[in-house]
Design a protein around this motif. Structure first.
Motif, PDB file in Angstrom:
ATOM      1  N   SER A 186       0.850  -1.196   0.000  1.00  0.00           N
ATOM      2  CA  SER A 186       0.000   0.000   0.000  1.00  0.00           C
ATOM      3  C   SER A 186       0.880   1.239   0.000  1.00  0.00           C
ATOM      4  N   ALA A 187       0.326   2.336  -0.481  1.00  0.00           N
ATOM      5  CA  ALA A 187       1.022   3.628  -0.524  1.00  0.00           C
ATOM      6  C   ALA A 187      -0.024   4.738  -0.437  1.00  0.00           C
ATOM      7  N   SER A 188       0.374   5.846   0.132  1.00  0.00           N
ATOM      8  CA  SER A 188      -0.536   6.988   0.275  1.00  0.00           C
ATOM      9  C   SER A 188       0.260   8.280   0.138  1.00  0.00           C
ATOM     10  N   LEU A 189      -0.420   9.343  -0.322  1.00  0.00           N
ATOM     11  CA  LEU A 189       0.197  10.656  -0.498  1.00  0.00           C
ATOM     12  C   LEU A 189      -0.826  11.724  -0.115  1.00  0.00           C
ATOM     13  N   GLY A 190      -0.425  12.597   0.773  1.00  0.00           N
ATOM     14  CA  GLY A 190      -1.325  13.668   1.206  1.00  0.00           C
ATOM     15  C   GLY A 190      -0.660  15.029   1.085  1.00  0.00           C
ATOM     16  N   ILE A 191      -1.380  16.026   0.559  1.00  0.00           N
ATOM     17  CA  ILE A 191      -0.878  17.397   0.389  1.00  0.00           C
ATOM     18  C   ILE A 191      -1.736  18.302   1.281  1.00  0.00           C
ATOM     19  N   ASP A 192      -1.177  18.768   2.381  1.00  0.00           N
ATOM     20  CA  ASP A 192      -1.913  19.655   3.285  1.00  0.00           C
ATOM     21  C   ASP A 192      -1.807  21.124   2.888  1.00  0.00           C
ATOM     22  N   LEU A 193      -0.657  21.502   2.349  1.00  0.00           N
ATOM     23  CA  LEU A 193      -0.459  22.912   1.998  1.00  0.00           C
ATOM     24  C   LEU A 193       0.388  22.982   0.737  1.00  0.00           C
ATOM     25  N   PHE A 228      -4.302  10.992  -2.306  1.00  0.00           N
ATOM     26  CA  PHE A 228      -4.685   9.689  -2.862  1.00  0.00           C
ATOM     27  C   PHE A 228      -4.077   8.573  -2.029  1.00  0.00           C
ATOM     28  N   ASP A 229      -4.758   7.477  -2.055  1.00  0.00           N
ATOM     29  CA  ASP A 229      -4.302   6.237  -1.414  1.00  0.00           C
ATOM     30  C   ASP A 229      -4.222   5.145  -2.476  1.00  0.00           C
ATOM     31  N   MET A 230      -3.238   4.299  -2.343  1.00  0.00           N
ATOM     32  CA  MET A 230      -3.050   3.210  -3.304  1.00  0.00           C
ATOM     33  C   MET A 230      -2.690   1.942  -2.544  1.00  0.00           C
ATOM     34  N   SER A 231      -3.279   0.849  -2.949  1.00  0.00           N
ATOM     35  CA  SER A 231      -2.993  -0.438  -2.313  1.00  0.00           C
ATOM     36  C   SER A 231      -3.095  -1.532  -3.372  1.00  0.00           C
ATOM     37  N   GLY A 232      -2.422  -2.608  -3.148  1.00  0.00           N
ATOM     38  CA  GLY A 232      -2.447  -3.721  -4.089  1.00  0.00           C
ATOM     39  C   GLY A 232      -2.140  -5.028  -3.376  1.00  0.00           C
ATOM     40  N   GLY A 233      -2.529  -6.073  -4.000  1.00  0.00           N
ATOM     41  CA  GLY A 233      -2.295  -7.403  -3.427  1.00  0.00           C
ATOM     42  C   GLY A 233      -2.108  -8.434  -4.525  1.00  0.00           C
ATOM     43  N   ASN A 234      -1.437  -9.509  -4.205  1.00  0.00           N
ATOM     44  CA  ASN A 234      -1.155 -10.570  -5.176  1.00  0.00           C
ATOM     45  C   ASN A 234      -1.199 -11.908  -4.451  1.00  0.00           C
TER      46      ASN A 234
END
Length: 229
Positions: free
Chosen positions: A99-106, A121-127
């Protein structure tokens, strides 16, 4: 008309060539001679010594020796008692997640309005992978085949080989066997079990209608060999 005839002849030649390439007989398992060559006749000169045992006479054995095979041309009966049983099971399971996430507050003023706190945005994956397989084989081969000694090794072991052919109507089958036997494992009736034959090669094949029914057509085998799939 001549072109059509030439085309038909070319097609027939091509079909016969493909048939010859496709109808390849199976490679034999038993190679080499299958029987002992007969020894050259030797004249036996009678000796006037009054002895019952004459060592120059072919086939004579010492007085206190059994009749077990030990020379080239002697007979050994092999009792075929072969059974193979093998089983294999394979099971594989893998699991992977991220999983990965990115947040922009300012965001600075010189950046476009589209890039701001709303662009988080949030990103996640599985296999997941799972595999399972199994294979088994169970073969039984019983029979009797009488062979001849085709050679004697320096340590006294006997090289044996033999063949039996049976033809019924339009079908025929044959059994071939070769290997090395320790004379001490041969019984008093000149028999030995196939499980006591070293380097044993046993071949059982048939020819005829039943064998042709189980064989794939030559054109189908040809396209199967050149097919990349």
């Amino acid at each position: 008309m001549m072109r059509v005839c030439r085309g038909l002849v070319l097609f027939a030649v091509l079909a016969l060539s493909l048939a010859g390439c496709a109808l390849v007989p199976p490679e034999p398992v038993v190679t080499g001679p299958l029987t002992a060559p007969p020894p050259p006749p030797q004249p036996v000169a009678a000796q006037a010594n009054g002895s019952i045992y004459q060592p120059t006479a072919y086939g004579n054995y010492p007085l206190f020796e059994d009749r077990r095979p030990r020379n080239v041309g002697d007979i050994v009966t092999v009792i075929i008692q072969e059974r193979t049983n093998a089983a294999k099971n394979v099971e594989t399971t893998t699991n992977r997640s991220g999983s990965a996430s990115l947040g922009i507050d300012l965001a600075p003023d010189f950046l476009p309005e589209s890039l701001g706190p709303k662009q988080n945005f949030d990103m996640s994956g599985g296999n997941d992978a799972e595999g399972e397989g199994s294979s088994s084989a169970d073969n039984v081969f019983n029979g009797t085949l009488t062979t001849t000694v085709i050679g004697v090794l320096p340590n006294g072991n006997l090289q044996i080989a033999g063949e039996k052919q049976i033809a019924i109507n339009r079908g025929s089958e044959y059994i071939r066997l070769s290997g090395v036997v320790d004379p001490r494992s041969i019984t008093g009736s000149n028999t030995v079990s196939s499980t006591q034959v070293a380097d044993a090669r046993i071949e059982f094949r048939s020819k005829g209608t039943m064998d042709e029914v189980q064989t794939m057509g030559w054109l189908q085998r040809f396209f199967l060999n050149i097919s990349p799939f």
